[in-house]
Design a protein around this motif. Structure first.
Motif, short mmCIF file in Angstrom:
data_model
loop_
_atom_site.label_atom_id
_atom_site.label_comp_id
_atom_site.label_asym_id
_atom_site.label_seq_id
_atom_site.Cartn_x
_atom_site.Cartn_y
_atom_site.Cartn_z
N MET A 1 0.83 -1.21 0.00
CA MET A 1 0.00 0.00 0.00
C MET A 1 0.87 1.26 0.00
SD MET A 1 -3.04 1.17 -0.04
CE MET A 1 -3.96 2.67 0.35
N ALA A 2 1.89 1.27 0.86
CA ALA A 2 2.77 2.43 0.96
C ALA A 2 3.53 2.65 -0.34
CB ALA A 2 3.74 2.27 2.12
N SER A 3 4.00 1.55 -0.95
CA SER A 3 4.75 1.67 -2.19
C SER A 3 3.89 2.25 -3.31
CB SER A 3 5.30 0.30 -2.61
OG SER A 3 4.26 -0.62 -2.84
N THR A 4 2.61 1.88 -3.32
CA THR A 4 1.69 2.41 -4.33
C THR A 4 1.49 3.91 -4.15
OG1 THR A 4 0.51 0.29 -4.43
CG2 THR A 4 -0.63 2.24 -5.30
N ILE B 1 8.43 -1.87 -15.31
CA ILE B 1 8.65 -1.23 -16.60
C ILE B 1 7.59 -0.18 -16.91
CG2 ILE B 1 8.81 -1.62 -19.09
CD1 ILE B 1 9.91 -4.38 -18.51
N SER B 2 6.33 -0.51 -16.64
CA SER B 2 5.24 0.41 -16.95
C SER B 2 5.36 1.70 -16.16
CB SER B 2 3.89 -0.25 -16.69
OG SER B 2 3.79 -0.67 -15.33
N TYR B 3 5.75 1.60 -14.89
CA TYR B 3 5.86 2.79 -14.04
C TYR B 3 7.01 3.68 -14.49
CZ TYR B 3 6.39 5.76 -9.94
OH TYR B 3 6.51 6.86 -9.11
N PHE B 4 8.17 3.08 -14.72
CA PHE B 4 9.32 3.88 -15.13
C PHE B 4 9.14 4.44 -16.54
CE2 PHE B 4 11.28 1.60 -11.60
CZ PHE B 4 11.98 2.64 -10.99
N PHE C 1 4.20 14.29 -8.99
CA PHE C 1 5.21 15.33 -8.81
C PHE C 1 5.99 15.57 -10.10
CE2 PHE C 1 9.63 16.49 -7.80
CZ PHE C 1 9.41 17.69 -7.14
N LEU C 2 6.47 14.49 -10.71
CA LEU C 2 7.30 14.64 -11.90
C LEU C 2 6.51 15.10 -13.13
CD1 LEU C 2 9.75 11.61 -11.70
CD2 LEU C 2 10.22 14.02 -11.27
N SER C 3 5.21 14.85 -13.14
CA SER C 3 4.40 15.29 -14.28
C SER C 3 3.94 16.73 -14.14
CB SER C 3 3.18 14.38 -14.45
OG SER C 3 2.35 14.43 -13.30
N TYR D 1 3.62 5.96 -2.80
CA TYR D 1 4.87 6.60 -3.22
C TYR D 1 4.94 6.71 -4.74
CZ TYR D 1 6.75 6.25 1.53
OH TYR D 1 6.97 6.40 2.89
N LYS D 2 4.47 5.68 -5.41
CA LYS D 2 4.46 5.71 -6.87
C LYS D 2 3.56 6.81 -7.39
CE LYS D 2 5.68 0.94 -8.05
NZ LYS D 2 5.23 -0.31 -8.73
N TRP D 3 2.37 6.91 -6.80
CA TRP D 3 1.44 7.97 -7.21
C TRP D 3 2.04 9.35 -6.95
CZ3 TRP D 3 -2.75 8.21 -10.12
CH2 TRP D 3 -3.47 7.05 -10.37
#
Length: 210
Positions: A1-4, A127-130, A13-15, A6-8
């Motif tokens: 859950m935490a990793s998800t 791969i999809s996330y990066f 942030f980067l977008s 962080y991904k969001w």
């Protein structure tokens, strides 16, 4: 859950962060012709844009650019109305940024589908996330986000990815496949009315399936 989460957070942030500083810009280059001088943006008529090209010239005219993007013009018009019928570059640019953020999220979901189709889940990295992170910060998007007329690309891309996702649902859903297929066709048409090359989503959907 935490990793998800962080991904969001990383994706959002980067977008957004690299492009925040462009919001203070003004109407430049093609923005002047497509928005400031385009009567379809500021007139009382909601239908004129369906008879004119992207620059406000009658589509039948020999002088027309033949770029038919009425739905994009309608979003410009909404910006104009929501800003008390004043042309504010900040309002237009902020909308572009939100469109890019949404596109980036949809790219992530689209890449997940592609990774699944191509059987690339065995890789240790996501791969999809990066891939979505690379899409978020790739310099090729600067013009589409910072230049207001680039919204045609942003909205075309957003509906393109939505159509791709719905097509995947149509292929894999047992109960609502027909509904998802109809939605795919509608989204493809909408994408084309944002920018002409949106129609290619129908070809790409079949390409990824074989």
């Amino acid at each position: 859950m935490a990793s998800t989460l962080y991904k969001w957070a990383g994706l959002l942030f980067l977008s957004s962060f690299p492009y925040i500083f462009t919001l203070r810009g003004d109407f430049v280059f093609d923005d002047t012709e497509a928005i400031v001088k385009n009567k379809d943006v500021s007139s009382e008529s909601w239908t004129d844009c369906f008879y004119n090209d992207f620059w406000g010239t009658n589509i039948k005219s020999n002088l027309s650019h033949k770029s038919y993007r009425p739905f994009t013009i309608l979003t410009f018009r909404l910006n104009y109305i929501m800003n008390n019928r004043q042309l504010s570059a900040l309002s237009f640019k902020t909308t572009n940024l939100f469109c890019h953020i949404l596109s980036t999220v949809l790219v992530w979901f689209t890449y997940k589908i592609v990774v699944n189709i191509q059987h690339l889940k065995k890789h240790k990295i996501d791969i999809s996330y990066f891939g979505a992170l690379l899409f978020a910060v790739h310099p090729i998007h600067i013009e589409a986000i910072s230049g207001i007329v680039g919204r045609a690309d942003l909205l075309c891309g957003t509906t393109f990815f939505l159509a791709f996702i719905c097509y995947d649902k149509a292929i894999n859903s047992q109960k609502h496949s027909s509904l998802f297929m109809v939605v795919t066709i509608i989204l493809s048409a909408v994408s084309m009315l944002f920018k002409e090359n949106g129609v290619t989503v129908l070809v790409r959907n079949n390409t990824f399936r074989y």
